[in-house]
Enzyme design. Structure first.
Site, PDB file in Angstrom:
ATOM      1  N   HIS A   1       1.969   4.559  -2.867  1.00 13.02           N
ATOM      2  CA  HIS A   1       2.087   6.004  -2.642  1.00 13.02           C
ATOM      3  C   HIS A   1       3.489   6.492  -3.018  1.00 13.02           C
ATOM      4  O   HIS A   1       3.652   7.499  -3.710  1.00 13.02           O
ATOM      5  CB  HIS A   1       1.835   6.346  -1.166  1.00 13.02           C
ATOM      6  CG  HIS A   1       0.416   6.163  -0.716  1.00 13.02           C
ATOM      7  ND1 HIS A   1      -0.660   6.636  -1.432  1.00 13.02           N
ATOM      8  CD2 HIS A   1      -0.113   5.577   0.396  1.00 13.02           C
ATOM      9  CE1 HIS A   1      -1.779   6.362  -0.789  1.00 13.02           C
ATOM     10  NE2 HIS A   1      -1.470   5.708   0.319  1.00 13.02           N
TER      11      HIS A   1
ATOM     12  N   HIS B   1       0.834  -1.202   0.000  1.00 15.76           N
ATOM     13  CA  HIS B   1       0.000   0.000   0.000  1.00 15.76           C
ATOM     14  C   HIS B   1       0.873   1.259   0.000  1.00 15.76           C
ATOM     15  O   HIS B   1       0.696   2.157  -0.842  1.00 15.76           O
ATOM     16  CB  HIS B   1      -0.915  -0.014   1.229  1.00 15.76           C
ATOM     17  CG  HIS B   1      -1.802   1.181   1.345  1.00 15.76           C
ATOM     18  ND1 HIS B   1      -3.123   1.159   0.957  1.00 15.76           N
ATOM     19  CD2 HIS B   1      -1.577   2.438   1.811  1.00 15.76           C
ATOM     20  CE1 HIS B   1      -3.663   2.352   1.163  1.00 15.76           C
ATOM     21  NE2 HIS B   1      -2.739   3.142   1.698  1.00 15.76           N
ATOM     22  N   GLU B   2       1.815   1.325   0.933  1.00 13.85           N
ATOM     23  CA  GLU B   2       2.660   2.505   1.038  1.00 13.85           C
ATOM     24  C   GLU B   2       3.627   2.611  -0.136  1.00 13.85           C
ATOM     25  O   GLU B   2       3.968   3.710  -0.566  1.00 13.85           O
ATOM     26  CB  GLU B   2       3.428   2.498   2.368  1.00 13.85           C
ATOM     27  CG  GLU B   2       2.549   2.496   3.611  1.00 13.85           C
ATOM     28  CD  GLU B   2       1.576   3.665   3.657  1.00 13.85           C
ATOM     29  OE1 GLU B   2       1.859   4.710   3.019  1.00 13.85           O
ATOM     30  OE2 GLU B   2       0.527   3.527   4.319  1.00 13.85           O
TER      31      GLU B   2
END
Length: 417
Positions: free
Chosen positions: A22, A18-19
């Site tokens: 980003h 997920h990170e």
């Protein structure tokens, strides 16, 4: 111990991917990413690569990517301050020493008259009563208490990028969770095979009614109790309706038709009533294209199931008392791990989809809440007041933290019920 290891691996993978979404798209947009963190709270481990510090923190409740411009930028250097300047080979300022200047004998000590570290990148200062303008390198660092922090020119800050670039950097986190779910489910199908809807005997479970009756893997079931069956669902429906009752299977085996009497065992069904089962798995096929299709369809199925539950929560038909928090997820992960790697992979995929959807909800402090503000900026043609937006996200984060405490308390209570 197995539960703890499984939880760390699954949760760490979900947060990391997920990170990373980003981080990747933020860097693609040219945003300076100061930190990539797994967890919150005190640092347990860290290292720096290029411009980003990678950290693992104590509380395993998520993660974050700290982008330049999202927090108040840098140290405020006011006129009259004495600072030290260290230069590179092109006579550009590469380091600005805020304090402890005696530890940097190579630094030129000057008295500040004006500083711009965002747009024009210069330090204007008095050197022996002469006002001099020094050019600052775009990757210069501020050193305070011997801790270096890279400056962030405006073109490297989150707010300088287009609405589309910022929206993609935020959306990329949940998007990568959906991608991860697809990859896990497609890999699962490649390793385990794809369930096919045929009235056929799959793998035989040891000690089950099918083994005792003499059914073998690959038997094609044409009818049960003279009722024709073509699909797995038709076959299992008849079996479930006849617990502890002998029923006759008509099967085709090696081109020969045989009749076999089977007495399904009894178990408690999903609705709490008794149902029959004979201990066979659904037949499976191995196909690359089929596995990719399975990954897409199962990811979509998980998404629809989660949206259905969210709908029930909104309408009050499903209570928050039954929502699992960190403790509940920890326990369920242990149960999935105990059932084998394939079940654990499926559970991880479901969690990944859930994480992606929850993050996209228009809740302050979540990715969805931030996307709402970016969308409003696109409609208005100008950004929302950063202080007002920050306050909304702060309140949202506080409410989310209270929600985590509530569901965790429920998880603990369920352990002792």
């Amino acid at each position: 111990m197995n539960t703890l290891i499984s939880f760390i691996v699954v949760f760490g993978l979900l947060v990391f991917i997920h990170e990373w979404g980003h981080l990747y798209f933020a860097k693609r947009a040219g945003i300076l990413c100061r930190e990539f963190a797994i967890g919150f709270g005190p640092k347990l481990f860290s290292f720096k690569r290029n411009e980003t510090v990678y950290t693992i923190r104590m509380l395993p409740l998520g993660g974050f990517v700290r982008m330049a411009g999202e927090d108040p930028e840098m140290i405020d250097i006011k006129p009259g301050y004495e600072i030290g300047l260290v230069f590179n080979g092109r006579h550009e300022v590469s380091q600005i020493i805020i304090n402890n200047k005696s530890k940097h004998p190579e630094a030129k000590v000057v008295q500040v008259e004006k500083v711009d570290l965002e747009h024009e990148l210069f330090v204007q200062a008095y050197d022996d009563d002469e006002l001099v303008r020094y050019k600052v390198n775009e990757k210069a660092v501020l050193v305070q208490d011997e801790q270096p922090t890279q400056i962030a020119p405006w073109n490297r800050q989150f707010g300088s990028k287009s609405v589309g670039q910022r929206a993609l950097a935020i959306f990329a986190g949940p998007m990568m969770n959906f991608v991860l779910a697809f990859v896990l489910l497609a890999a699962l199908a490649l390793m385990q095979g794809i369930p096919v809807d045929r009235a056929e005997v799959g793998e035989i479970m040891e000690g089950g009614a099918a083994e005792e009756a003499g059914l073998v893997e690959g038997d094609q079931v044409t009818s049960i109790e003279n009722t024709p069956v073509d699909t797995w669902e038709e076959m299992t429906t008849i079996i479930q309706q006849n617990p502890n009752e002998s029923i006759t299977f008509t099967v085709v085996r090696n081109g020969q038709t045989e009749s076999i009497a089977v007495t399904p065992n009894e178990r408690v069904g999903q609705m709490g009533d008794a149902e029959g089962f004979i201990g066979v798995t659904q037949p499976r096929e191995f196909s690359v294209i089929g596995s990719l299709t399975f990954g897409v369809t199962q990811t979509y199925l998980f998404m629809t199931m989660i949206f259905e539950v969210l709908g029930l929560l909104v309408t009050g038909q499903f209570s928050l008392d039954y929502v699992a928090g960190p403790v509940g997820i920890y326990n369920y992960t242990g149960e999935a791990a105990a059932l084998g790697i394939f079940v654990l992979m499926q559970w991880a995929a479901a969690l990944s989809v859930n994480l992606g959807i929850i993050n996209l909800l228009p809740i302050p402090a979540m990715d969805g809440g931030r996307l709402v503000f970016i969308g409003l900026e696109g409609l208005r043609g100008k950004p929302i007041d950063p202080q007002k937006e920050g306050m909304v996200h702060l309140v949202g984060f506080a409410l989310l933290f209270l929600l985590v405490i509530f569901v965790t308390w429920n998880d603990i209570n369920r352990l002792f019920m």
